[in-house]
Motif scaffolding. Sequence first.
Motif, short mmCIF file in Angstrom:
data_model
loop_
_atom_site.label_atom_id
_atom_site.label_comp_id
_atom_site.label_asym_id
_atom_site.label_seq_id
_atom_site.Cartn_x
_atom_site.Cartn_y
_atom_site.Cartn_z
N TYR A 89 0.83 -1.20 0.00
CA TYR A 89 0.00 0.00 0.00
C TYR A 89 0.86 1.25 0.00
CZ TYR A 89 -3.76 3.22 1.25
OH TYR A 89 -4.67 4.26 1.26
N VAL A 90 1.85 1.29 0.89
CA VAL A 90 2.74 2.47 0.96
C VAL A 90 3.49 2.66 -0.36
CG1 VAL A 90 4.79 3.41 2.08
CG2 VAL A 90 2.98 2.38 3.46
N GLY A 91 4.02 1.57 -0.89
CA GLY A 91 4.74 1.66 -2.16
C GLY A 91 3.86 2.13 -3.29
N SER A 92 2.63 1.63 -3.32
CA SER A 92 1.71 2.01 -4.40
C SER A 92 1.33 3.49 -4.31
CB SER A 92 0.46 1.13 -4.36
OG SER A 92 -0.37 1.42 -3.25
N LYS A 93 1.11 3.97 -3.09
CA LYS A 93 0.69 5.36 -2.94
C LYS A 93 1.85 6.33 -3.19
CE LYS A 93 -3.61 4.48 -2.15
NZ LYS A 93 -4.67 4.88 -3.11
N HIS A 94 3.08 5.92 -2.90
CA HIS A 94 4.24 6.71 -3.31
C HIS A 94 4.34 6.75 -4.84
CE1 HIS A 94 5.66 6.78 0.84
NE2 HIS A 94 6.68 7.53 0.47
N ALA A 95 4.07 5.62 -5.47
CA ALA A 95 4.13 5.56 -6.93
C ALA A 95 3.13 6.52 -7.56
CB ALA A 95 3.86 4.14 -7.41
N ILE A 96 1.96 6.64 -6.97
CA ILE A 96 0.94 7.55 -7.50
C ILE A 96 1.43 8.99 -7.47
CG2 ILE A 96 -1.35 8.52 -7.03
CD1 ILE A 96 -2.18 5.64 -6.21
N VAL A 97 2.15 9.36 -6.42
CA VAL A 97 2.71 10.72 -6.36
C VAL A 97 3.66 10.95 -7.53
CG1 VAL A 97 4.21 12.27 -5.04
CG2 VAL A 97 2.42 10.96 -3.87
N GLY A 98 4.53 9.98 -7.79
CA GLY A 98 5.46 10.12 -8.91
C GLY A 98 4.77 10.18 -10.25
N MET A 99 3.76 9.35 -10.44
CA MET A 99 3.02 9.36 -11.71
C MET A 99 2.26 10.67 -11.89
SD MET A 99 1.64 5.48 -12.38
CE MET A 99 0.64 5.38 -10.89
N THR A 100 1.76 11.21 -10.78
CA THR A 100 1.04 12.48 -10.85
C THR A 100 1.95 13.59 -11.33
OG1 THR A 100 -0.51 11.84 -9.10
CG2 THR A 100 -0.17 14.20 -9.45
N LYS A 101 3.14 13.66 -10.78
CA LYS A 101 4.09 14.70 -11.18
C LYS A 101 4.51 14.54 -12.63
CE LYS A 101 5.91 15.35 -6.49
NZ LYS A 101 5.61 16.78 -6.35
#
Length: 248
Positions: free
Chosen positions: A151-163
């Motif tokens: 979950y933590v890894g996935s939500k960090h990934a979303i931040v990167g994809m958003t940027k």
Amino acid sequence: MRFTGKNIVITGAGGDLGLAISERLISEGANVLAVVEREEERTKLDKISPQGVLESFVADVTNTEQVKAYAEKAFSLWGAIDGFVNNAGIQTRVRPIVDFPEADFDRVMAVNVRGVFLGMKYVFPRMRDGGSVVNMSSALGVVGGAGIVAYVGSKHAIVGMTKTAALEVGNRGIRVNACAPGPIAGSMTFKLAEEVFAGSDKTFGETVPLGRHGTPEDVAGLVAFLLSDDSRYATGTVHAVDGGFTTP
């Protein structure tokens, strides 16, 4: 009525956050395509009294053809998409990394990361210039959390994809931001608390400066702001709605 005449797609619309977001946008006049995971979740949308138009669509956000289908459905209904809330997400059991089931890891990454990627991939071409996207990250997308590596890894990934997405579509006037909820009262948070605080009546709400759980409506208010012209110069950013959970 900030969203009168605006066409917005919401994934994960059958969950606590998705329902609240759908209801908030509808109350402000939006035309909403609510994407749910299962047929029976459509009945949850019946309580919403539309000021705009509410349509529902069943799709697996990890399946390319089904993601294409919900994007095309919105386009066929309205001719263009103005807003997209990439909200579908899951959490699994609490385990340390060495004991974390690989199948659980793969499933979380498929829904939370692949689902967000596919959503943007197939919605962007059907989105009107000047539109807005909100990807649902988490307070745990900017800090760590023991026992929930996927979950933590996935939500960090979303931040990167958003940027990354914000950089790619900014020339079309499309804004892409992430919403980062903290402990929000709902089934996912309560189930996680049962494992984290096993044998105790402690809650996540007690761990934040404001001393309470947030509500799905708190998140819906921030999402509505990020979709609206009130945030017209914000893109590539992460917006917390966490009661101070991530405050240093």
